[in-house]
Design a protein around this motif. Structure first.
Motif, short mmCIF file in Angstrom:
data_model
loop_
_atom_site.label_atom_id
_atom_site.label_comp_id
_atom_site.label_asym_id
_atom_site.label_seq_id
_atom_site.Cartn_x
_atom_site.Cartn_y
_atom_site.Cartn_z
N LEU A 1 3.78 5.18 6.52
CA LEU A 1 3.28 5.63 5.48
C LEU A 1 1.91 5.49 5.25
CD1 LEU A 1 4.53 6.89 2.76
CD2 LEU A 1 5.05 4.61 2.07
N ASN B 1 -0.52 5.95 2.05
CA ASN B 1 -0.70 6.11 0.48
C ASN B 1 -1.99 6.23 0.20
OD1 ASN B 1 2.07 5.48 0.11
ND2 ASN B 1 1.73 3.21 0.16
N TYR C 1 -4.25 6.08 -3.53
CA TYR C 1 -4.25 5.80 -4.76
C TYR C 1 -5.43 6.16 -5.63
CZ TYR C 1 -0.66 2.28 -3.65
OH TYR C 1 0.19 1.49 -3.18
N LEU D 1 1.60 1.47 -7.93
CA LEU D 1 3.17 1.45 -7.17
C LEU D 1 4.07 0.47 -7.85
CD1 LEU D 1 4.29 3.29 -5.03
CD2 LEU D 1 3.86 1.27 -3.46
N HIS E 1 9.05 -2.99 -5.92
CA HIS E 1 10.21 -2.30 -5.08
C HIS E 1 10.35 -3.15 -3.87
CE1 HIS E 1 6.66 -0.67 -3.17
NE2 HIS E 1 7.31 -0.52 -2.15
N ASP F 1 11.23 -2.67 0.33
CA ASP F 1 11.10 -1.53 1.51
C ASP F 1 12.54 -2.10 2.22
OD1 ASP F 1 8.80 -1.07 0.68
OD2 ASP F 1 7.75 -1.79 2.56
N SER G 1 1.05 -3.97 6.49
CA SER G 1 0.24 -3.12 5.58
C SER G 1 -1.28 -3.35 5.48
CB SER G 1 0.79 -3.43 4.10
OG SER G 1 -0.12 -3.07 3.14
N PHE H 1 -2.30 -6.56 -5.41
CA PHE H 1 -0.93 -6.33 -4.83
C PHE H 1 -0.12 -7.47 -5.34
CE2 PHE H 1 1.67 -7.38 -0.89
CZ PHE H 1 2.45 -6.43 -0.91
N HIS I 1 7.60 -6.05 -4.00
CA HIS I 1 6.20 -5.89 -3.95
C HIS I 1 5.86 -4.60 -4.74
CE1 HIS I 1 7.69 -3.75 -0.24
NE2 HIS I 1 6.70 -3.17 -0.55
N VAL J 1 1.91 -2.37 -6.69
CA VAL J 1 0.30 -2.53 -6.79
C VAL J 1 0.02 -2.00 -8.16
CG1 VAL J 1 -1.75 -1.22 -5.86
CG2 VAL J 1 0.29 -1.93 -4.28
N ARG K 1 -8.36 4.11 -2.90
CA ARG K 1 -7.56 3.20 -1.91
C ARG K 1 -6.62 3.90 -1.05
NH1 ARG K 1 -2.87 -0.12 -2.34
NH2 ARG K 1 -3.24 -1.98 -0.69
N ASN L 1 -3.77 3.18 1.89
CA ASN L 1 -2.92 2.09 2.70
C ASN L 1 -2.00 2.63 3.45
OD1 ASN L 1 -0.06 0.79 2.08
ND2 ASN L 1 -1.57 -0.78 2.09
N THR M 1 1.27 1.82 5.68
CA THR M 1 2.43 0.73 5.90
C THR M 1 3.25 1.20 7.12
OG1 THR M 1 3.80 1.55 4.23
CG2 THR M 1 2.61 -0.49 3.68
N ARG N 1 6.31 0.51 9.76
CA ARG N 1 7.72 0.18 9.57
C ARG N 1 8.24 0.50 10.92
NH1 ARG N 1 8.40 2.14 4.21
NH2 ARG N 1 6.59 1.60 3.04
C1 SIN Z 1 3.97 0.21 -0.09
O1 SIN Z 1 4.52 -0.91 -0.58
O2 SIN Z 1 4.39 0.98 0.47
C2 SIN Z 1 2.52 -0.07 -0.32
C3 SIN Z 1 1.95 -1.21 -0.85
C4 SIN Z 1 0.02 -1.05 -0.89
O3 SIN Z 1 -0.21 0.29 -1.10
O4 SIN Z 1 -0.44 -2.02 -0.73
#
Ligand code: SIN
Ligand code: FE2
Length: 218
Positions: free
Chosen positions: A123, A125, A127, A133, A136, A138, A150, A159, A192, A194, A209, A211, A213, A215
């Motif tokens: 994924l 991301n 920002y 974020l 939540h 995962d 990550s 974070f 976790h 953000v 930013r 990111n 992740t 998985r």
């Molecule tokens: C996430 O929890 O999927 C991303 C965490 C992050 O952006 O550091």
């Protein structure tokens, strides 16, 4: 022995490795030497599968913009959260996972004590200042034996890293360009999130930013 506990020993004495809790490590600057290729690959991925603001099942537009690469991609809409093989925007498969992505994910997982991490989803991301974020877990992955890796690029972000229970006190960790966090084993389902991104201008990444992740979904 099942990989419930990361191997301790060597990783304890490597520089710039901070053990956050059992199964979770902060690897500062771990991706630093690869940032240029990671950024070039993200540009390439976004040209095929553009960043978009997904809708939550509750009908909110997420402030973080997202896209994916790999065999599977994470999506959210009114029907819920899930992994799909195809990008719902284009109907095409998600862009494949670049070799440099799989390599960095595997070596970071190894540095945290998780052998042979073979992510099938990444994924991505994005920002911009103000984006956040919420807390939540995962937990949409069928394989909870594999860790989450990550990688942070661009503007720094705070974070939040809590525990299995949502109410548990969260640590606040400043993640900077090139930093990597790995969580798995007993920490795999830790909450976790953000905090809202602060304004800024990163010399290589600009006003944002990014990111990644990684998985293993199944
Ligand atoms: C996430 O929890 O999927 C991303 C965490 C992050 O952006 O550091
Ligand atoms: Fe997450």
């Amino acid at each position: 022995m099942p990989m419930t506990q990361p191997m301790l020993g060597l990783v304890d004495i490597l520089p710039d490795r901070e053990r956050l809790t059992d199964g979770a490590w902060l690897l500062r600057q771990f991706a630093f030497t690869n940032v240029a290729s990671l950024l070039a690959e993200i540009t390439c991925i976004a040209a095929q599968a553009p960043f978009r603001h997904l809708e939550t099942p509750g009908g909110f537009r997420m402030s973080v913009a997202m896209t994916n690469c790999g065999a599977l991609g994470w999506v959210s809409d009114r029907r819920g959260y899930r992994y799909t093989t195809h990008d719902p925007l284009s109907g095409r498969q998600w862009p494949s996972m670049p070799a440099v992505f799989s390599a960095i994910a595997d070596s970071a997982a190894r540095a945290a004590g998780f052998e042979r991490f073979k992510p099938d989803a990444c994924l991505v991301n994005r920002y911009i200042p103000g984006a956040r974020l919420t807390l939540h877990q995962d937990k949409d992955e069928a394989d909870l034996g594999a860790p989450i890796v990550s990688v942070s690029l661009g503007l720094p972000a705070v974070f939040l890293f809590g525990g299995n229970a949502r109410q548990e006190k969260q640590r606040r960790i400043l993640l900077q360009h090139g930093d990597v966090v790995v969580w798995g084993g007993p920490a795999r389902l830790y909450h976790h999130g953000v905090l809202p991104l602060k304004d800024g201008d990163h010399p290589e990444v600009g006003t944002q930013r990014l990111n990644l992740t990684f998985r293993r979904t199944h």
